[in-house]
Enzyme design. Structure first.
Site, PDB file in Angstrom:
ATOM      1  N   ALA A  73       0.723  -1.239  -0.125  1.00 46.73           N
ATOM      2  CA  ALA A  73      -0.175  -0.035  -0.269  1.00 46.73           C
ATOM      3  C   ALA A  73       0.976   0.826   0.175  1.00 46.73           C
ATOM      4  CB  ALA A  73      -0.611   0.223   1.167  1.00 46.73           C
ATOM      5  N   GLY A 118       0.772  -5.159   0.615  1.00 48.91           N
ATOM      6  CA  GLY A 118      -0.683  -5.090   0.494  1.00 48.91           C
ATOM      7  C   GLY A 118      -0.298  -5.456  -1.059  1.00 48.91           C
ATOM      8  N   GLU A 121      -1.456  -9.265  -0.274  1.00 49.34           N
ATOM      9  CA  GLU A 121      -2.445  -9.815  -0.930  1.00 49.34           C
ATOM     10  C   GLU A 121      -3.181  -9.348  -1.191  1.00 49.34           C
ATOM     11  OE1 GLU A 121      -1.947  -6.274   2.765  1.00 49.34           O
ATOM     12  OE2 GLU A 121      -2.828  -7.300   4.436  1.00 49.34           O
ATOM     13  N   GLU A 141       4.674  -5.028   7.441  1.00 54.90           N
ATOM     14  CA  GLU A 141       4.287  -3.935   8.008  1.00 54.90           C
ATOM     15  C   GLU A 141       4.125  -3.576   9.523  1.00 54.90           C
ATOM     16  OE1 GLU A 141       2.548  -6.901   6.257  1.00 54.90           O
ATOM     17  OE2 GLU A 141       1.178  -5.039   5.008  1.00 54.90           O
TER      18      GLU A 141
HETATM   19  N1  CO8 Z   1       4.601   3.310  -0.781  1.00 55.91           N
HETATM   20  C1  CO8 Z   1       5.216   4.109  -1.371  1.00 55.91           C
HETATM   21  N2  CO8 Z   1       6.272   4.208  -2.261  1.00 55.91           N
HETATM   22  C2  CO8 Z   1       6.852   2.900  -1.937  1.00 55.91           C
HETATM   23  C3  CO8 Z   1       6.739   2.190  -1.903  1.00 55.91           C
HETATM   24  C4  CO8 Z   1       5.637   2.029  -0.860  1.00 55.91           C
HETATM   25  N3  CO8 Z   1       4.801   0.683  -0.598  1.00 55.91           N
HETATM   26  N4  CO8 Z   1       7.366   1.085  -2.664  1.00 55.91           N
HETATM   27  C5  CO8 Z   1       8.486   1.406  -3.464  1.00 55.91           C
HETATM   28  N5  CO8 Z   1       7.917   3.372  -2.842  1.00 55.91           N
HETATM   29  C6  CO8 Z   1       8.857   4.452  -3.644  1.00 55.91           C
HETATM   30  C7  CO8 Z   1       9.419   4.919  -2.759  1.00 55.91           C
HETATM   31  O1  CO8 Z   1       9.337   5.146  -2.296  1.00 55.91           O
HETATM   32  C8  CO8 Z   1      10.980   5.379  -3.633  1.00 55.91           C
HETATM   33  O2  CO8 Z   1      10.272   6.493  -4.495  1.00 55.91           O
HETATM   34  P1  CO8 Z   1      11.397   8.023  -5.002  1.00 55.91           P
HETATM   35  O3  CO8 Z   1      12.332   7.054  -6.236  1.00 55.91           O
HETATM   36  O4  CO8 Z   1      10.381   9.357  -5.335  1.00 55.91           O
HETATM   37  O5  CO8 Z   1      12.509   7.832  -3.562  1.00 55.91           O
HETATM   38  C9  CO8 Z   1      10.379   4.646  -5.251  1.00 55.91           C
HETATM   39  O6  CO8 Z   1       9.362   3.347  -4.845  1.00 55.91           O
HETATM   40  C10 CO8 Z   1      11.536   3.129  -5.442  1.00 55.91           C
HETATM   41  O7  CO8 Z   1      11.921   2.734  -4.477  1.00 55.91           O
HETATM   42  P2  CO8 Z   1      13.434   1.990  -3.570  1.00 55.91           P
HETATM   43  O8  CO8 Z   1      14.093   3.509  -4.406  1.00 55.91           O
HETATM   44  O9  CO8 Z   1      12.715   2.179  -2.332  1.00 55.91           O
HETATM   45  O10 CO8 Z   1      13.587   1.497  -4.034  1.00 55.91           O
HETATM   46  P3  CO8 Z   1      14.767  -0.142  -4.211  1.00 55.91           P
HETATM   47  O11 CO8 Z   1      15.362  -0.712  -5.004  1.00 55.91           O
HETATM   48  O12 CO8 Z   1      15.532   0.404  -3.329  1.00 55.91           O
HETATM   49  O13 CO8 Z   1      13.727  -0.703  -2.997  1.00 55.91           O
HETATM   50  C11 CO8 Z   1      11.983  -2.273  -2.001  1.00 55.91           C
HETATM   51  C12 CO8 Z   1      12.571  -1.519  -3.121  1.00 55.91           C
HETATM   52  C13 CO8 Z   1      12.599  -2.762  -1.360  1.00 55.91           C
HETATM   53  C14 CO8 Z   1      10.258  -2.733  -2.780  1.00 55.91           C
HETATM   54  C15 CO8 Z   1      11.025  -0.790  -1.286  1.00 55.91           C
HETATM   55  O14 CO8 Z   1      11.291   0.259  -1.998  1.00 55.91           O
HETATM   56  C16 CO8 Z   1      10.675  -0.821  -0.578  1.00 55.91           C
HETATM   57  O15 CO8 Z   1      11.338  -1.453   1.466  1.00 55.91           O
HETATM   58  N6  CO8 Z   1       9.204  -0.499  -0.292  1.00 55.91           N
HETATM   59  C17 CO8 Z   1       8.480  -0.669   0.779  1.00 55.91           C
HETATM   60  C18 CO8 Z   1       7.972  -1.577   0.899  1.00 55.91           C
HETATM   61  C19 CO8 Z   1       7.217  -2.129   2.107  1.00 55.91           C
HETATM   62  O16 CO8 Z   1       6.887  -1.700   3.307  1.00 55.91           O
HETATM   63  N7  CO8 Z   1       6.038  -2.388   1.737  1.00 55.91           N
HETATM   64  C20 CO8 Z   1       4.062  -2.849   2.521  1.00 55.91           C
HETATM   65  C21 CO8 Z   1       4.305  -0.826   3.192  1.00 55.91           C
HETATM   66  S1  CO8 Z   1       2.663  -1.310   3.753  1.00 55.91           S
HETATM   67  C22 CO8 Z   1       1.564  -2.066   3.602  1.00 55.91           C
HETATM   68  O17 CO8 Z   1       1.686  -2.210   2.529  1.00 55.91           O
HETATM   69  C23 CO8 Z   1       0.114  -2.246   3.999  1.00 55.91           C
HETATM   70  C24 CO8 Z   1      -1.190  -2.782   3.734  1.00 55.91           C
HETATM   71  C25 CO8 Z   1      -2.204  -2.721   3.781  1.00 55.91           C
HETATM   72  C26 CO8 Z   1      -2.884  -1.521   4.493  1.00 55.91           C
HETATM   73  C27 CO8 Z   1      -4.190  -0.934   4.895  1.00 55.91           C
HETATM   74  C28 CO8 Z   1      -4.672  -0.214   5.745  1.00 55.91           C
HETATM   75  C29 CO8 Z   1      -5.964  -0.527   6.863  1.00 55.91           C
END
Ligand code: CO8
Length: 267
Positions: A73, A118, A121, A141
């Site tokens: 998400a 997500g 999921e 999460e």
């Molecule tokens: N949300 C927003 N932006 C994201 C997300 C995300 N989940 N994942 C990646 N991005 C963005 C980064 O911020 C980055 O943006 P920018 O270039 O502007 O800095 C761009 O995508 C590229 O990402 P990275 O530079 O981080 O790329 P890497 O190759 O270094 O890393 C990863 C890739 C490992 C996937 C890393 O991006 C990461 O850890 N992302 C987050 C993963 C995460 O934690 N996902 C879970 C999120 S929480 C969730 O999903 C909850 C679901 C249920 C919610 C229910 C609410 C009721």
């Protein structure tokens, strides 16, 4: 079909390929994308020219098609949520997620990279998951101070068992594609270039069977899963009665007895 900002759709040979496409955010799911998914799935379910839906992730901003399925998400949207907004976000997601699970077409997730939070999921809301060998699954999460909120606490335990689900959710350890296959989180793991051909070949095989029967079988499996076995088998018998009165049944069984190929058309 509606026009979408964060989705692309291709339909050919009765297969719809729907890609979540937010290249700048590794296809993270924000509210806008969830709304679009809901519309797209409603429209796809109504189409008689689509019998299988393949859900995948679009390329990242450098054009890499195997970077990310869905990286979760959208954290930048969730960071300032109030509790009611967080709850509403979860409920918003449940509509398209339940559509993937229950729509009459078969849904296959073609997981082409990160399937985190997500992303893991939404893959689990699909009927079948096929992963490229570089795919990474995880529920990070609790490391962000939240819990899986798009059905992850429920669907992961149902797919891999409670012990593995708790381990993944409590440790935030990711699992690679091979491990995901070993624990039953994915149906198949293939080389990157084989991902879409494999998903489409499975789709074609499914399309060659009785599509109406498959949609009834899908409903039987989904509905019975949480019932006690006695009621579930009774429900199955009722649905068996429903498929008994179809043209496909006459054609399918007739073709067998006449030793010819069946031409199944019900949907
Ligand atoms: N949300 C927003 N932006 C994201 C997300 C995300 N989940 N994942 C990646 N991005 C963005 C980064 O911020 C980055 O943006 P920018 O270039 O502007 O800095 C761009 O995508 C590229 O990402 P990275 O530079 O981080 O790329 P890497 O190759 O270094 O890393 C990863 C890739 C490992 C996937 C890393 O991006 C990461 O850890 N992302 C987050 C993963 C995460 O934690 N996902 C879970 C999120 S929480 C969730 O999903 C909850 C679901 C249920 C919610 C229910 C609410 C009721």
């Amino acid at each position: 079909m509606s026009e979408f900002k964060n989705l692309t759709l291709d339909v050919a040979d009765q297969i719809a390929v729907l890609a979540i496409s937010r290249p700048a955010a590794l296809n993270a799911l924000n509210s806008e994308t969830l709304d679009e998914l809901n519309v797209a799935l409603t429209e796809i379910e109504a189409r008689d020219d689509v019998k299988v839906l393949i859900l995948t992730g679009g390329p990242d901003k450098k054009g890499n098609e195997f970077k990310s399925f869905v990286a979760g998400a959208d954290i930048s949207e969730m960071v300032n949520f109030t509790a009611p907004q967080a709850r509403a976000f979860g409920i918003k997601a449940s509509e398209p997620f339940f559509k993937l699970m229950n729509m009459r077409q078969v849904t296959i997730a073609a997981v082409n990279g990160f399937a985190l939070g997500g992303g893991c999921e939404i893959s689990m809301a699909c009927d079948i998951r096929i992963a490229s060998e570089n795919a990474i699954f995880g529920q990070p999460e609790t490391g962000l101070g939240i819990i899986p909120g798009f059905g992850g606490t429920q669907r992961l335990a149902r797919l891999v068992g409670m012990g593995r689900a708790k381990e993944m959710i409590f440790t935030c350890d990711n699992v690679d594609a091979a491990e995901a296959y070993r624990i039953g989180l994915v149906n198949k793991v293939v080389a990157k270039e084989e991902l879409m051909p494999t998903a489409k070949a499975m789709a074609a095989k499914i399309i060659s069977k009785g599509s109406y029967a498959i949609s009834v079988a899908k409903a039987a499996i989904n509905n019975g899963y949480d019932m006690d076995i006695k009621n579930a088998v009774e429900m199955e018998a009722n649905l068996f009665g429903v498929v008994n009165d179809t043209n496909d049944k006459k054609e399918g069984m007739g073709a067998f007895l006449e030793k010819r190929a069946a031409n199944l058309t019900d949907f």
